[in-house]
Structures are given as structure tokens and as C-alpha cells.
Motif scaffolding. Structure first.
Motif, PDB file in Angstrom:
ATOM      1  N   UNK A   1       0.794  -1.193   0.021  1.00  0.00           N
ATOM      2  CA  UNK A   1       0.109   0.177   0.103  1.00  0.00           C
ATOM      3  C   UNK A   1       0.900   1.137  -0.091  1.00  0.00           C
TER       4      UNK A   1
ATOM      5  N   UNK B   1      -1.497 -11.057   7.609  1.00  0.00           N
ATOM      6  CA  UNK B   1      -2.367  -9.925   7.248  1.00  0.00           C
ATOM      7  C   UNK B   1      -2.131  -8.587   8.136  1.00  0.00           C
ATOM      8  N   UNK B   2      -0.932  -8.356   8.620  1.00  0.00           N
ATOM      9  CA  UNK B   2      -0.798  -7.245   9.610  1.00  0.00           C
ATOM     10  C   UNK B   2       0.045  -6.443   8.761  1.00  0.00           C
ATOM     11  N   UNK B   3      -0.261  -4.947   8.797  1.00  0.00           N
ATOM     12  CA  UNK B   3       0.765  -3.947   8.008  1.00  0.00           C
ATOM     13  C   UNK B   3       1.958  -3.632   8.710  1.00  0.00           C
TER      14      UNK B   3
ATOM     15  N   UNK C   1       0.103   5.399   0.919  1.00  0.00           N
ATOM     16  CA  UNK C   1      -0.495   6.338   1.751  1.00  0.00           C
ATOM     17  C   UNK C   1       0.013   7.762   1.703  1.00  0.00           C
TER      18      UNK C   1
ATOM     19  N   UNK D   1       1.568  -5.663   3.777  1.00  0.00           N
ATOM     20  CA  UNK D   1       0.486  -6.621   4.258  1.00  0.00           C
ATOM     21  C   UNK D   1       1.377  -7.998   4.198  1.00  0.00           C
TER      22      UNK D   1
ATOM     23  N   UNK E   1       3.804   6.945   2.827  1.00  0.00           N
ATOM     24  CA  UNK E   1       4.108   5.847   3.490  1.00  0.00           C
ATOM     25  C   UNK E   1       3.783   4.613   2.672  1.00  0.00           C
TER      26      UNK E   1
ATOM     27  N   UNK F   1       0.152  11.360   4.077  1.00  0.00           N
ATOM     28  CA  UNK F   1      -0.412  11.578   5.042  1.00  0.00           C
ATOM     29  C   UNK F   1       0.384  13.274   5.225  1.00  0.00           C
TER      30      UNK F   1
ATOM     31  N   UNK G   1       4.803  -1.143   8.253  1.00  0.00           N
ATOM     32  CA  UNK G   1       5.007   0.403   7.789  1.00  0.00           C
ATOM     33  C   UNK G   1       6.525   0.512   7.623  1.00  0.00           C
ATOM     34  N   UNK G   2       6.456   1.517   6.431  1.00  0.00           N
ATOM     35  CA  UNK G   2       7.887   2.256   6.167  1.00  0.00           C
ATOM     36  C   UNK G   2       7.900   3.369   7.283  1.00  0.00           C
TER      37      UNK G   2
ATOM     38  N   UNK H   1      -3.573   9.138   7.749  1.00  0.00           N
ATOM     39  CA  UNK H   1      -2.900   8.754   6.492  1.00  0.00           C
ATOM     40  C   UNK H   1      -4.099   8.539   5.547  1.00  0.00           C
TER      41      UNK H   1
ATOM     42  N   UNK I   1      -5.471   6.486   2.095  1.00  0.00           N
ATOM     43  CA  UNK I   1      -5.004   5.341   0.981  1.00  0.00           C
ATOM     44  C   UNK I   1      -4.950   6.011  -0.278  1.00  0.00           C
TER      45      UNK I   1
ATOM     46  N   UNK J   1      -3.100   0.298  -3.935  1.00  0.00           N
ATOM     47  CA  UNK J   1      -2.810  -1.037  -3.296  1.00  0.00           C
ATOM     48  C   UNK J   1      -2.363  -1.948  -4.565  1.00  0.00           C
TER      49      UNK J   1
END
Lengths: 109, 114
Positions: free
Chosen positions: A33, A95-97, A35, A91, A87, A37, A99-100, A43, A45, A48
Motif C-alpha cells: 500500500x 495480514x498485518x501492515x 498512503x 501486508x 508511507x 499523510x 510500515x515504512x 493517512x 489510502x 494497493x
């Protein structure tokens, strides 16, 4: 471990094009993904990608190469309002995100 | 796109009191909800993951008794900051997703503890 890398800060000129890169190493992959912000806001979307290739949405495009663990976000016809943090998030197999840290994009007139 | 509503957007509370933040998915069933915290000039930090009907999974270093998470239904999760202190002041954001779709974020809650 899991790791996502993207540049800390980039500067571009209004009306130009900028590419923000993201490389990742995660346990499994169920999509990537992007995003946007703005300061002080949550953030929003942008895109994807789960299959290789380029996804285009207006002025924004996102590319994915799963074999290389690489993605980029391409912003065209830059506007001052595009100044924000971008950002990258992956996933993972649970199924956890993941993040950078985000890329702060500064647009100059 | 899908809508996630987070409430309140801003809250100021006295040190030692508790604050509840709600996160609702308005037009879809969120099997999983995530709670994040963001410190100034830093990226989002995942605090916990909650699946409907089960206990939340907390990230390392996050105090379970201080940050109570309840995901009682497929459309509602709550985060309660108990006995808040000034160092708990932060931006808290929830996100909700179905199994194989993108995550949608709430508007965020700016908590200030005085």
C-alpha cells in the motif's frame, strides 16, 4: 526480521514528476500500500498493488515487482498540495501492515 | 471507498483519568482492527491488533493494562487509555480491514493529557 526502506526526504518542483521508491523484506506478502499523510492528519489510502506491474490512478501511479521486493510511487504534474509524507506499507502473511518510516516530500514553486 | 469513523477527534483530559476512543467501520465488516500511535515526526507505531470476538494481540512494549482494547462486534473497536499521564499524549489512529482488502483509517484522535 521485517524491513521496509524508503528515502527520508525528497524535494521536487511544482509541475514536475517525482518517484518515491520502497524496498521491502517481509515474512510473506499479501499486497503493498501507499498512503499519503499531511501533517497532523491520519493517512489516506492512495494505492494497493498485489500483482506485478503498474497501477495508474490519475496523477498517481504505483509499481510493484514482487521478485525484487520493490515498489515505487510516481507523482506527476506536482502541485503544492502534494507536499506530505508518503508511507509504504506491506501486508504480511499474517495480514498485518508493516510500515515504512515514510518519505517527506517537499514541493517547491 | 470504505468509511472508518473514529471518535473523538480531539480530547483533553486530566492526568489520572481514563479516555475511551471509538473506531467504527460504517459500511463493511471489519474482521481485524489495528490501533496505532504516532509520535511527532515519526511513522505510525502499531500498538495492537484486534480480531472480533477475541483478545487483542499487543505489540512488544505496549502495556495491556494501560491500553485496553475491545473488539466486541464486526463494526466497533474501542481503545481505552487508563490512568492517562502526560507522556500518553499522542495521535492515536485506528484502521479496519477485511481479510484481503486494503486497510482504511479513521480520522485519528489527538489526545492531550494535562
Amino acid at each position: 526480521g521485517q524491513n521496509i526502506d524508503q528515502p527520508t526526504e525528497m524535494t521536487a518542483t511544482e509541475g514536475a514528476i517525482v518517484q518515491i521508491n520502497c524496498t521491502y523484506q517481509t515474512s510473506g506478502f499479501n499486497g503493498l500500500f501507499w498512503y499519503q499523510q499531511h501533517a497532523g492528519e491520519a493517512p489516506t489510502f492512495l494505492s494497493y498493488n498485489v500483482l506485478d506491474g503498474l497501477e495508474e490512478k490519475g496523477r498517481f501511479s504505483s509499481f510493484l515487482s514482487r521478485s525484487k521486493g520493490y515498489s515505487y510511487l510516481l507523482l506527476k504534474e506536482l502541485q503544492m498540495k502534494d507536499s506530505a509524507s508518503y508511507l509504504c506499507a506491506v501486508l504480511d502473511s499474517n495480514y498485518q501492515l508493516i510500515w515504512g518510516a515514510g518519505t517527506k516530500l517537499i514541493i517547491k514553486p | 471507498g470504505a468509511v472508518v469513523s473514529q471518535h473523538p477527534s480531539r480530547v483533553i483530559c486530566k492526568s489520572g483519568t481514563s479516555v475511551k476512543i471509538e473506531c467504527r467501520s460504517l459500511d463493511f465488516q471489519a474482521t481485524t482492527m489495528f490501533w496505532y500511535r504516532q509520535f511527532p515526526k515519526q511513522s505510525l507505531m502499531l500498538m495492537a491488533t484486534s480480531n472480533e470476538g477475541s483478545k487483542a494481540t499487543y505489540e512488544q512494549g505496549v502495556e495491556k493494562d494501560k491500553f485496553l482494547i475491545n473488539h466486541a462486534s464486526l463494526t466497533l473497536s474501542t481503545l481505552t487509555v487508563t490512568s492517562a499521564h502526560p507522556e500518553d499524549s499522542s495521535f492515536y489512529i485506528c484502521s479496519a480491514q477485511e481479510r484481503d482488502t486494503e486497510a482504511f483509517f479513521g480520522q485519528g484522535t489527538r489526545l492531550t493529557v494535562v
